[in-house]
Each structure stands twice: as structure tokens, then as C-alpha cells.
Design a protein around this motif. Structure first.
Motif, PDB file in Angstrom:
ATOM      1  N   GLU A   1       1.112  -0.971  -0.243  1.00  3.36           N
ATOM      2  CA  GLU A   1      -0.081  -0.554  -0.275  1.00  3.36           C
ATOM      3  C   GLU A   1       1.093   1.127   0.345  1.00  3.36           C
ATOM      4  N   PRO A   2       0.798   2.104  -1.200  1.00  5.09           N
ATOM      5  CA  PRO A   2       1.707   3.125  -1.313  1.00  5.09           C
ATOM      6  C   PRO A   2       1.462   3.964   0.387  1.00  5.09           C
ATOM      7  N   LEU A   3       2.694   4.211   0.965  1.00  2.00           N
ATOM      8  CA  LEU A   3       2.043   5.429   1.785  1.00  2.00           C
ATOM      9  C   LEU A   3       2.198   6.908   1.028  1.00  2.00           C
ATOM     10  N   PRO A   4       1.769   7.867   1.792  1.00  2.00           N
ATOM     11  CA  PRO A   4       1.641   9.427   1.074  1.00  2.00           C
ATOM     12  C   PRO A   4       2.768  10.201   0.954  1.00  2.00           C
ATOM     13  N   ASP A   5       3.349  10.905  -0.063  1.00  2.00           N
ATOM     14  CA  ASP A   5       4.316  11.333  -0.215  1.00  2.00           C
ATOM     15  C   ASP A   5       5.036  12.195   1.519  1.00  2.00           C
ATOM     16  N   GLU A   6       3.715  12.578   1.614  1.00  2.74           N
ATOM     17  CA  GLU A   6       4.001  13.667   2.463  1.00  2.74           C
ATOM     18  C   GLU A   6       4.729  12.461   4.158  1.00  2.74           C
ATOM     19  N   ALA A   7       4.481  11.388   4.070  1.00  2.00           N
ATOM     20  CA  ALA A   7       4.461  10.419   5.228  1.00  2.00           C
ATOM     21  C   ALA A   7       6.873  10.306   5.238  1.00  2.00           C
ATOM     22  N   LEU A   8       6.688  10.571   6.311  1.00  2.00           N
ATOM     23  CA  LEU A   8       8.772  10.374   6.446  1.00  2.00           C
ATOM     24  C   LEU A   8       8.495   9.291   7.564  1.00  2.00           C
ATOM     25  N   GLU A   9       8.046   7.877   7.284  1.00  5.14           N
ATOM     26  CA  GLU A   9       8.429   6.580   8.223  1.00  5.14           C
ATOM     27  C   GLU A   9       9.524   6.405   7.950  1.00  5.14           C
ATOM     28  N   PRO A  10      10.374   5.372   8.746  1.00  5.93           N
ATOM     29  CA  PRO A  10      11.320   5.381   8.662  1.00  5.93           C
ATOM     30  C   PRO A  10      11.440   3.586   7.495  1.00  5.93           C
ATOM     31  N   SER A  11      11.978   3.821   6.939  1.00  8.86           N
ATOM     32  CA  SER A  11      11.929   2.456   5.446  1.00  8.86           C
ATOM     33  C   SER A  11      12.733   1.237   6.608  1.00  8.86           C
ATOM     34  N   GLU A  12      12.234   0.037   6.850  1.00  8.94           N
ATOM     35  CA  GLU A  12      12.689  -0.745   7.382  1.00  8.94           C
ATOM     36  C   GLU A  12      13.460  -1.383   6.132  1.00  8.94           C
ATOM     37  N   LEU A  13      13.232  -2.037   4.840  1.00  9.74           N
ATOM     38  CA  LEU A  13      14.298  -2.372   3.794  1.00  9.74           C
ATOM     39  C   LEU A  13      14.465  -1.245   2.674  1.00  9.74           C
ATOM     40  N   ILE A  14      15.625  -1.045   1.885  1.00  8.24           N
ATOM     41  CA  ILE A  14      15.352   0.317   0.780  1.00  8.24           C
ATOM     42  C   ILE A  14      15.915  -1.011  -0.131  1.00  8.24           C
ATOM     43  N   LEU A  15      14.832  -0.928  -1.395  1.00  3.74           N
ATOM     44  CA  LEU A  15      15.254  -1.477  -2.765  1.00  3.74           C
ATOM     45  C   LEU A  15      15.897  -0.043  -3.711  1.00  3.74           C
ATOM     46  N   PRO A  16      16.741  -0.646  -4.656  1.00  2.00           N
ATOM     47  CA  PRO A  16      16.855  -0.037  -5.711  1.00  2.00           C
ATOM     48  C   PRO A  16      16.323   1.205  -6.640  1.00  2.00           C
ATOM     49  N   ALA A  17      16.438   1.948  -7.108  1.00  2.00           N
ATOM     50  CA  ALA A  17      15.532   2.283  -8.295  1.00  2.00           C
ATOM     51  C   ALA A  17      15.311   1.268  -9.549  1.00  2.00           C
TER      52      ALA A  17
END
Length: 92
Positions: free
Chosen positions: A56-72
């Protein structure tokens, strides 16, 4: 779990989806180890598409800490190699 795709945003995914994501992560690692550039590109696209489809996409203004970061989506093989841990992009 909150997953960030670099350059795109964040998605909230249920833990139950990580079996599918781990399978794609394993395939991506195999593509990278074998030097299969075309396979790498296809598998990376499939992994990112799965996050978009299952999460579920989070709103752009939401700044939640990411538990996983994937490449572009346009990340190079070398850029992704720098992001890898022993488990690939996705721990576990």
C-alpha cells in the motif's frame, strides 16, 4: 514493514508477502552472480513491481523509517551490488 524504492517512495507491506519477495531477491542475486544483465534487469523489475502490487503506497508527505530500501528501477548492476548484504537485498 515499510519498504522504500529509491526515487519513488514508500510502500507498507504485510510480512506474509516476503516469501514472494525473497524468491525474487534470490533470483536477482543469481542473475548478478552469473553476470546476466538482461536477467538482472527483468528480475529487478519484477521485484519492484511485486512491492508496488502487494504493498500500500504511503503518501509522499509521510516520512516513515524504511525497514528495507530497494534500488531504483534504472539502477545499474554495480549500484545494486553495493547495496547487497550476504542475504541479498532482502534479509532472511
Amino acid at each position: 514493514m515499510i519498504v522504500r524504492i529509491m526515487g519513488e517512495g514508500q510502500w507498507k507491506l504485510a510480512d506474509g508477502h516476503f516469501t514472494e519477495l525473497n524468491k525474487l531477491d534470490d533470483e536477482l542475486l543469481q542473475d548478478m552472480e552469473s553476470g546476466d544483465g538482461e536477467g538482472f534487469r527483468q528480475t529487478l523489475g519484477a521485484l519492484l513491481d511485486a512491492v508496488r502490487r502487494l504493498g500500500e503506497p504511503l503518501p509522499d508527505e509521510a516520512l516513515e523509517p524504511s525497514e528495507l530500501i530497494l534500488p531504483a528501477p534504472d539502477a545499474t548492476l554495480d549500484e545494486v551490488k553495493e547495496m547487497l548484504s550476504d542475504d541479498g537485498l532482502i534479509p532472511g
